[in-house]
Design an enzyme around this catalytic site. Structure first.
Site, mmCIF file in Angstrom:
data_model
loop_
_atom_site.group_PDB
_atom_site.id
_atom_site.type_symbol
_atom_site.label_atom_id
_atom_site.label_comp_id
_atom_site.label_asym_id
_atom_site.label_seq_id
_atom_site.Cartn_x
_atom_site.Cartn_y
_atom_site.Cartn_z
ATOM 1 N N LYS A 1 0.851 -1.145 0.380
ATOM 2 C CA LYS A 1 -0.381 -0.201 -0.266
ATOM 3 C C LYS A 1 1.131 1.290 -0.311
ATOM 4 C CE LYS A 1 -4.758 -1.442 1.302
ATOM 5 N NZ LYS A 1 -5.357 -0.389 2.693
ATOM 6 N N LYS B 1 -6.739 -11.436 -6.185
ATOM 7 C CA LYS B 1 -7.361 -11.257 -5.773
ATOM 8 C C LYS B 1 -8.457 -10.254 -5.777
ATOM 9 C CE LYS B 1 -8.500 -10.355 -0.927
ATOM 10 N NZ LYS B 1 -8.499 -9.637 -0.198
ATOM 11 N N LYS C 1 -12.330 -4.339 -3.535
ATOM 12 C CA LYS C 1 -13.056 -3.810 -3.333
ATOM 13 C C LYS C 1 -11.987 -2.219 -3.511
ATOM 14 C CE LYS C 1 -13.632 -3.472 1.016
ATOM 15 N NZ LYS C 1 -12.857 -2.843 2.130
HETATM 16 P P1 AMP Z 1 -11.377 -6.554 2.775
HETATM 17 O O1 AMP Z 1 -12.582 -6.169 1.391
HETATM 18 O O2 AMP Z 1 -10.286 -6.498 2.314
HETATM 19 O O3 AMP Z 1 -12.085 -5.318 3.945
HETATM 20 O O4 AMP Z 1 -12.033 -7.873 4.016
HETATM 21 C C1 AMP Z 1 -12.952 -7.918 4.563
HETATM 22 C C2 AMP Z 1 -13.350 -9.017 4.393
HETATM 23 O O5 AMP Z 1 -12.768 -9.780 2.593
HETATM 24 C C3 AMP Z 1 -11.996 -10.411 4.656
HETATM 25 O O6 AMP Z 1 -12.162 -11.666 5.948
HETATM 26 C C4 AMP Z 1 -10.771 -11.032 3.589
HETATM 27 O O7 AMP Z 1 -10.344 -11.640 4.115
HETATM 28 C C5 AMP Z 1 -12.939 -11.526 3.282
HETATM 29 N N1 AMP Z 1 -12.291 -11.116 1.607
HETATM 30 C C6 AMP Z 1 -12.148 -9.563 0.213
HETATM 31 N N2 AMP Z 1 -11.635 -9.619 -0.516
HETATM 32 C C7 AMP Z 1 -12.202 -11.634 -1.027
HETATM 33 C C8 AMP Z 1 -11.925 -12.247 -1.629
HETATM 34 N N3 AMP Z 1 -11.492 -11.734 -2.868
HETATM 35 N N4 AMP Z 1 -11.951 -13.858 -1.503
HETATM 36 C C9 AMP Z 1 -12.166 -13.984 0.025
HETATM 37 N N5 AMP Z 1 -12.358 -13.418 0.806
HETATM 38 C C10 AMP Z 1 -12.434 -12.039 0.761
#
Ligand code: AMP
Ligand code: TRP
Length: 337
Positions: free
Chosen positions: A115, A200, A203
């Site tokens: 980041k 991955k 968002k």
């Molecule tokens: P974040 O969007 O990075 O704040 O992630 C929030 C939660 O969603 C975390 O537990 C991540 O591991 C899960 N998560 C986010 N993106 C993915 C993805 N592409 N596949 C599976 N889990 C995800």
């Protein structure tokens, strides 16, 4: 009775609109945990401001994430659902824990490295918040003596650091914190980027075609799935050499509960068009009722307020006890309030 249950803490940042990665990788699994564990599910807005947020977008998204938690089936009667900034113990404990964390440890975090590189390329400055972010996450977890933290693989380094900080504090004084463990529930699918299936789905991606949002309309879902990157093999097979197809199989499996083998068999001899079409329709069927519920909840701000107020009260009550313990052990003079 409640005390005999193991404690779970998890959170999602309102830093972007939630994707089906968040849904299948996090939310859908949280719903399954709520009967067995004492769960705290937080909308981590303090984490979101480690990179600049437009105030009105942050406000909108914070409530939307809360509404999505509820619409996905997280029951406010069984779980503590709250907004991080409503519970000041998180910021306070984070300061204390900062003094038990080494700069070198923080600089070694993979997420910080990637980041900070991204922002260096922009306007040159990386906020101290971005560096300290895992300490705030440690505070979130340790303030509830969480046993388990359901997160994706990308967060395991932060959980290891949380354990290190907790151990350091426990050793400096006396046992205070439970050492938490990461928890990747069975069947927790990792959903990949639709344009680059080796990455991955995120968002924060700059290309909207690389993700499907929980709130995307049916037309948008059809278009994004239809255009997603596959390959020229032309066979629906679950293999690493066809990452795009593999990802779609994972998505279809996550929605329908079908195994990879069943999906392969169902599409044997059929092209990608029919397969993609079915993936899109399955997603629409899964997401539509959630979207309706989210929209209904967002019309009812009073109800949402009731939930986050009650959640914050409970979270504050529980976390204050641990914060007071920390303060006492450190040597601060107690004051009765
Ligand atoms: P974040 O969007 O990075 O704040 O992630 C929030 C939660 O969603 C975390 O537990 C991540 O591991 C899960 N998560 C986010 N993106 C993915 C993805 N592409 N596949 C599976 N889990 C995800
Ligand atoms: N850092 C996590 C993420 O980006 C979100 C988060 C903040 C979190 N505090 C947490 C997750 C505590 C689990 C427990 O996904």
């Amino acid at each position: 009775m409640e005390n005999s249950k193991k404690v779970i803490f998890s959170g999602i940042q309102p830093s972007g609109n939630l994707t089906i990665g968040n849904y299948f990788g996090a939310l859908k699994n949280w719903v399954k945990l709520q009967d067995k564990y004492d769960c705290y599910f937080c909308v981590v807005d303090l984490h979101a401001i480690t990179v600049r947020q437009e105030p009105k977008d942050l406000r909108r998204r914070t409530l939307e994430v809360l509404a999505i938690y509820l619409a996905a089936g997280i029951d406010p009667e069984k779980n503590t659902i709250f907004i991080q900034s409503h519970v000041p113990t998180h910021s306070e404990a984070a300061w204390l824990l900062n003094c038990f964390t080494y700069v070198g440890e923080l600089e070694r975090m993979t997420q910080y490295k990637s980041k900070s590189k991204k922002y260096e390329d922009g306007n040159g400055s990386v906020s101290a918040g971005l560096l300290n972010y895992p300490v705030l996450m440690a505070a979130d977890i340790l303030l509830y003596n969480a046993d388990l933290v359901p997160v994706g693989k990308d967060q395991t380094q932060h959980i290891e650091l949380t354990r290190d900080i907790a151990e350091r504090f426990n050793n400096a004084y006396s046992p205070t914190f439970t050492l938490p463990e990461g928890y990747i529930p069975e069947g927790g699918a990792k959903i990949m980027d639709l344009q680059d299936p080796t990455k991955k789905m995120s968002k924060s991606s700059s290309n909207p075609n690389s993700y499907v949002l929980i709130m995307d309309s049916p037309e948008v879902i059809r278009r994004k799935i239809n255009r997603c990157v596959t390959d020229s093999v032309g066979v629906v097979k679950y293999t690493d050499s066809q990452p795009g197809v593999k990802n779609l199989i994972n998505i279809l499996g996550a929605v329908t509960g079908m195994s990879c083998e069943d999906i392969e068999a169902k599409y044997e001899g059929k092209g990608y068009a029919e397969f993609k079409n079915d993936v899109a329709e399955a997603l629409i069927k899964e997401l539509s009722p959630i979207q309706d519920k989210v929209n209904e909840l967002l019309q009812n701000k009073k109800y949402l307020e009731e939930i986050y107020k009650k959640g914050a009260e409970k979270a504050y009550y529980v976390s204050s006890k641990i914060l007071r313990k920390m303060q006492k052990k450190i040597g601060f003079i107690p004051v009765s309030r």
